[in-house]
Every structure is written in C-alpha cells, then in structure tokens.
Design a protein around this motif. Structure first.
Motif, mmCIF file in Angstrom:
data_model
loop_
_atom_site.group_PDB
_atom_site.id
_atom_site.type_symbol
_atom_site.label_atom_id
_atom_site.label_comp_id
_atom_site.label_asym_id
_atom_site.label_seq_id
_atom_site.Cartn_x
_atom_site.Cartn_y
_atom_site.Cartn_z
ATOM 1 N N GLY A 41 -62.267 -81.544 40.395
ATOM 2 C CA GLY A 41 -63.412 -81.730 39.520
ATOM 3 C C GLY A 41 -63.634 -80.482 38.685
ATOM 4 N N LEU A 42 -64.835 -80.338 38.189
ATOM 5 C CA LEU A 42 -65.175 -79.213 37.327
ATOM 6 C C LEU A 42 -65.095 -77.881 38.065
ATOM 7 C CD1 LEU A 42 -66.191 -78.064 34.675
ATOM 8 C CD2 LEU A 42 -68.511 -78.604 35.410
ATOM 9 N N ILE A 43 -65.518 -77.878 39.330
ATOM 10 C CA ILE A 43 -65.513 -76.647 40.114
ATOM 11 C C ILE A 43 -64.426 -76.752 41.189
ATOM 12 C CG2 ILE A 43 -66.907 -75.073 41.502
ATOM 13 C CD1 ILE A 43 -67.863 -75.481 38.563
ATOM 14 N N LEU A 44 -63.529 -75.790 41.185
ATOM 15 C CA LEU A 44 -62.440 -75.762 42.163
ATOM 16 C C LEU A 44 -62.979 -75.398 43.543
ATOM 17 C CD1 LEU A 44 -59.857 -73.857 39.939
ATOM 18 C CD2 LEU A 44 -59.828 -76.286 40.528
ATOM 19 N N ASN A 50 -62.784 -75.112 36.687
ATOM 20 C CA ASN A 50 -61.521 -75.774 36.374
ATOM 21 C C ASN A 50 -61.501 -76.083 34.882
ATOM 22 O OD1 ASN A 50 -59.238 -77.327 36.202
ATOM 23 N ND2 ASN A 50 -60.032 -79.032 37.421
ATOM 24 N N TRP A 51 -60.906 -75.195 34.093
ATOM 25 C CA TRP A 51 -60.888 -75.366 32.640
ATOM 26 C C TRP A 51 -60.033 -76.543 32.207
ATOM 27 C CZ3 TRP A 51 -64.876 -73.203 30.894
ATOM 28 C CH2 TRP A 51 -65.310 -71.977 31.360
ATOM 29 N N ASN A 52 -59.212 -77.107 33.109
ATOM 30 C CA ASN A 52 -58.380 -78.266 32.786
ATOM 31 C C ASN A 52 -59.071 -79.587 33.109
ATOM 32 O OD1 ASN A 52 -56.185 -76.700 31.901
ATOM 33 N ND2 ASN A 52 -55.574 -76.346 34.020
ATOM 34 N N PRO A 54 -60.837 -82.920 32.763
ATOM 35 C CA PRO A 54 -61.048 -83.795 31.613
ATOM 36 C C PRO A 54 -62.528 -83.945 31.267
ATOM 37 C CG PRO A 54 -59.973 -84.982 33.425
ATOM 38 C CD PRO A 54 -60.170 -83.575 33.872
ATOM 39 N N CYS A 55 -63.402 -83.631 32.221
ATOM 40 C CA CYS A 55 -64.834 -83.760 31.973
ATOM 41 C C CYS A 55 -65.324 -82.786 30.904
ATOM 42 C CB CYS A 55 -65.626 -83.552 33.260
ATOM 43 S SG CYS A 55 -65.412 -81.911 33.992
ATOM 44 N N LEU A 56 -64.541 -81.762 30.584
ATOM 45 C CA LEU A 56 -64.923 -80.814 29.542
ATOM 46 C C LEU A 56 -64.512 -81.296 28.157
ATOM 47 C CD1 LEU A 56 -64.107 -77.421 31.294
ATOM 48 C CD2 LEU A 56 -66.336 -78.499 30.970
ATOM 49 N N GLY A 57 -63.803 -82.398 28.093
ATOM 50 C CA GLY A 57 -63.458 -82.995 26.821
ATOM 51 C C GLY A 57 -62.643 -82.103 25.902
ATOM 52 N N GLY A 58 -61.848 -81.205 26.445
ATOM 53 C CA GLY A 58 -61.013 -80.345 25.622
ATOM 54 C C GLY A 58 -61.746 -79.179 24.985
ATOM 55 N N MET A 59 -63.021 -79.003 25.304
ATOM 56 C CA MET A 59 -63.803 -77.929 24.693
ATOM 57 C C MET A 59 -63.224 -76.548 24.991
ATOM 58 S SD MET A 59 -66.344 -79.122 22.941
ATOM 59 C CE MET A 59 -67.424 -77.725 22.839
ATOM 60 N N ALA A 60 -62.598 -76.389 26.133
ATOM 61 C CA ALA A 60 -62.072 -75.076 26.513
ATOM 62 C C ALA A 60 -60.794 -74.721 25.768
ATOM 63 C CB ALA A 60 -61.821 -75.042 28.024
ATOM 64 N N SER A 61 -60.199 -75.681 25.051
ATOM 65 C CA SER A 61 -58.935 -75.387 24.383
ATOM 66 C C SER A 61 -58.984 -75.525 22.868
ATOM 67 C CB SER A 61 -57.840 -76.305 24.934
ATOM 68 O OG SER A 61 -58.181 -77.651 24.693
#
Length: 157
Positions: A41-44, A50-52, A54-61
C-alpha cells in the motif's frame, strides 16, 4: 505418471489422478517485506512511503514529482499538533510547480466547470423579487408559478 512437453514458450504438464491425490511437497517461501517489487500500500511495512503505489496516481514521477515528494513526506512525518502545518513552504513549492503545467495538473474548478468548448458553464439563475441574480447554490426565494408549463416533462409531438 506425469510428464511435460514444451510448446513454444509454454510448458505443458500432464499429471495423473494419483499425482493430484498425493500431498504437495512444495515449500512456500516467506515474503520479504522490503522487496521493492512486491505490491504494498501507500506505507511500506518499514513505515517508509511507497512512491510506486498506484494510489498516488503517478504524482511522484511527473514534472513536479520532487516537489510532491517533499510536501508529502513533510506531511507524512509531521509531528505538529495540526498535522502538516509545518509544511506550508513545501506545499507552496508543489503548487507553484503545478501551476506551470496546467495541462497536466488542471485546477479542480477549471476541470469541473469548463464545457467541451472551453467556455465556463454557469448554472441558470432565477431572479428574485428585487431583480438581483441569486447564486446557483442559494435557495430560490421567488414564488412558483403554476401558469407556465414545466420544462421537466417530455415535449409533446
């Protein structure tokens, strides 16, 4: 007795009924909680972000990925009474970056209130008794007239 054959990239394994009745001797390998390729999930499990995810919708990249990571990390690790109140500078930096890329990061009010022609849509307003336009979200104080046909019913042919 089981056997297998190779067909192109596929390996086909044929087993007998007796093979299926015997208990499996396969050993399961415990998952590595720090495996970077494992879906989390979001937190490892380590507490890191977890920057990978999918819940971040690509915002980190995206083009503002570094600013997003800075703001999100600050918020995640914030110990302030009002969580994230110490992250204003990082969020401001992220917002400024996003404003430089409006095609990638449309503003919510622009995305929701713009028609396909690019012209902002407005809700029709009914004038109140002193002819001042009433905001779309305010209740209509004008009386309902029963003399005019309703526009909600289907048109007659």
């Amino acid at each position: 007795m089981s056997y297998s054959k190779q067909e192109g990239k596929d390996r086909i394994i044929f087993v007998t009924k007796e093979d299926h009745e015997a208990p499996s001797n396969a050993e399961l390998i415990a998952e590595d909680p720090d495996d970077p390729y494992e879906e989390h999930g979001l937190i490892l499990p380590s507490g890191a972000i977890n920057w990978n995810c999918p819940c971040l919708g690509g915002m980190a990249s995206g083009p503002c990925g570094e600013q997003f990571k800075s703001a999100f990390s600050c918020f995640h690790y914030s110990k302030e009474e009002v969580k994230g109140s110490d992250c204003m500078e990082q969020f401001r930096g992220m917002q400024e970056c996003m404003q430089r890329y409006p095609e990638l990061y449309p503003q919510e009010d622009e995305k929701e209130s713009t028609s396909s022609s690019g012209v902002p849509e407005t809700e029709p307003t009914t004038p109140n008794q002193d002819s001042t336009p009433t905001p779309a979200s305010a209740p209509d104080p004008s009386p309902v007239s029963h003399d005019t046909p309703s526009t909600d019913s289907p048109a007659s042919s």
